[in-house]
Design a protein around this motif. Structure first.
Motif, mmCIF file in Angstrom:
data_model
loop_
_atom_site.group_PDB
_atom_site.id
_atom_site.type_symbol
_atom_site.label_atom_id
_atom_site.label_comp_id
_atom_site.label_asym_id
_atom_site.label_seq_id
_atom_site.Cartn_x
_atom_site.Cartn_y
_atom_site.Cartn_z
ATOM 1 N N PRO A 93 -9.323 -13.691 7.659
ATOM 2 C CA PRO A 93 -9.068 -14.134 5.717
ATOM 3 C C PRO A 93 -10.060 -13.023 4.846
ATOM 4 O O PRO A 93 -9.127 -12.620 3.498
ATOM 5 N N PHE A 96 -8.907 -8.412 5.335
ATOM 6 C CA PHE A 96 -7.490 -8.366 6.317
ATOM 7 C C PHE A 96 -6.809 -7.277 5.374
ATOM 8 O O PHE A 96 -5.975 -8.422 4.568
ATOM 9 N N ASN A 97 -6.282 -6.405 5.029
ATOM 10 C CA ASN A 97 -5.211 -5.700 4.698
ATOM 11 C C ASN A 97 -4.005 -4.802 5.332
ATOM 12 O O ASN A 97 -3.308 -5.317 4.541
ATOM 13 N N PHE A 99 -1.452 -5.225 8.790
ATOM 14 C CA PHE A 99 -0.952 -6.118 9.143
ATOM 15 C C PHE A 99 -0.462 -5.544 10.488
ATOM 16 O O PHE A 99 0.374 -4.726 10.252
ATOM 17 N N TYR B 31 -0.130 -7.553 -3.711
ATOM 18 C CA TYR B 31 -0.059 -6.153 -2.472
ATOM 19 C C TYR B 31 1.349 -5.879 -2.488
ATOM 20 O O TYR B 31 2.213 -7.526 -2.211
ATOM 21 N N TYR B 48 -0.046 -0.053 2.723
ATOM 22 C CA TYR B 48 0.433 -1.157 1.770
ATOM 23 C C TYR B 48 -0.869 -0.441 0.796
ATOM 24 O O TYR B 48 -0.954 0.421 0.472
ATOM 25 N N MET B 50 -3.032 -2.722 -2.321
ATOM 26 C CA MET B 50 -3.704 -3.206 -2.724
ATOM 27 C C MET B 50 -3.411 -3.838 -4.301
ATOM 28 O O MET B 50 -3.670 -5.168 -4.898
ATOM 29 N N THR B 97 -4.508 -9.837 -0.973
ATOM 30 C CA THR B 97 -4.529 -9.628 0.432
ATOM 31 C C THR B 97 -5.506 -10.976 1.091
ATOM 32 O O THR B 97 -5.251 -11.903 0.886
#
Lengths: 111, 114
Positions: A93, A96-97, A99, B31, B48, B50, B97
């Motif tokens: 956690p 964790f960027n 997925f 995010y 992605y 942030m 995140t």
């Protein structure tokens, strides 16, 4: 990022309890385990998350053994509306960027 | 209503014709992320972000671009689409995140590249 392995598909009947197991042999000390559910043509939605032992909410239970190398999502008394794909994710956690959803487990509930 | 919206929902295009799929969230989430979903391959992360002006590659970034100029918007750009980019695309957002943060997904955009 710990890689996960799940069965490709499972069949069940209405009213039964369904257990879906996820293997994550290289899980790290800080990693948590999260499960998502995806209905056809919809985005995934969060179901449950845990670190060890057992977690229960209104939707499901999550069982994690002491070695944490696997986890089991338990759905009590499934109905036809539980037909979906279930994904297991593992990650730290605090780091964790990205997925990684994988292919998930397709649960088919029959009448 | 808190939601993630995507446009268009369905798109048919031809190889090489630049296109943009928009994604917007009204939850002030930091995010945001794009995924593609293909049969047998599951859900794979493309890019992605942030926060504003911070983007990074996911597992399958080739052939895609993104930008994050505002917090609420995260468009996916295909400069020169090819048939192998035919897929179902999902945008998602979360407050921050981390695996603790539940991701909220948009309704999906089904793209066909001829």
């Amino acid at each position: 990022l710990a890689k996960t392995t799940q069965p490709i598909s499972m069949d069940s009947y209405e009213g039964q309890e369904v257990n879906i197991t996820c293997s994550h042999n290289n899980i790290a000390t800080n990693d948590y385990i999260t499960w998502y559910q995806q209905f056809p043509s919809q985005g995934p939605r969060f179901i449950i998350q845990g670190y060890k032992t057992k977690v229960t909410n209104e939707v499901a239970s999550l069982f994690i053994p002491a070695d944490r190398k696997s986890s089991t999502l338990s759905l009590p008394r499934v109905s036809l509306s539980d037909t979906a794909v279930y994904y297991c994710l593992v990650g730290d956690p605090y780091n964790f960027n990205k997925f990684y959803f994988g292919s998930g487990t397709k649960l088919n509930v029959k009448p | 209503e808190a939601q993630v919206t995507q446009n268009p929902r369905y798109l048919i295009t031809v190889t090489g014709k630049k296109l943009t799929v928009t994604c917007s969230q009204n939850m002030n989430h930091e995010y945001m992320s794009w995924y593609r979903q293909d049969p047998g391959l599951g859900l794979r992360q493309i890019y992605y972000s942030m926060n504003v002006e911070v983007t990074d590659k996911g597992d399958v970034p080739e052939g895609y671009k993104v930008s994050r100029k505002e917090k609420r918007n995260f468009p996916l750009i295909l400069e020169s689409p090819s048939p192998n980019q035919t897929s179902l695309y999902f945008c998602a957002s979360s407050p921050g995140t981390g695996i603790f943060e539940t991701q909220y997904f948009g309704p999906g955009t089904r793209l066909l590249v001829l």
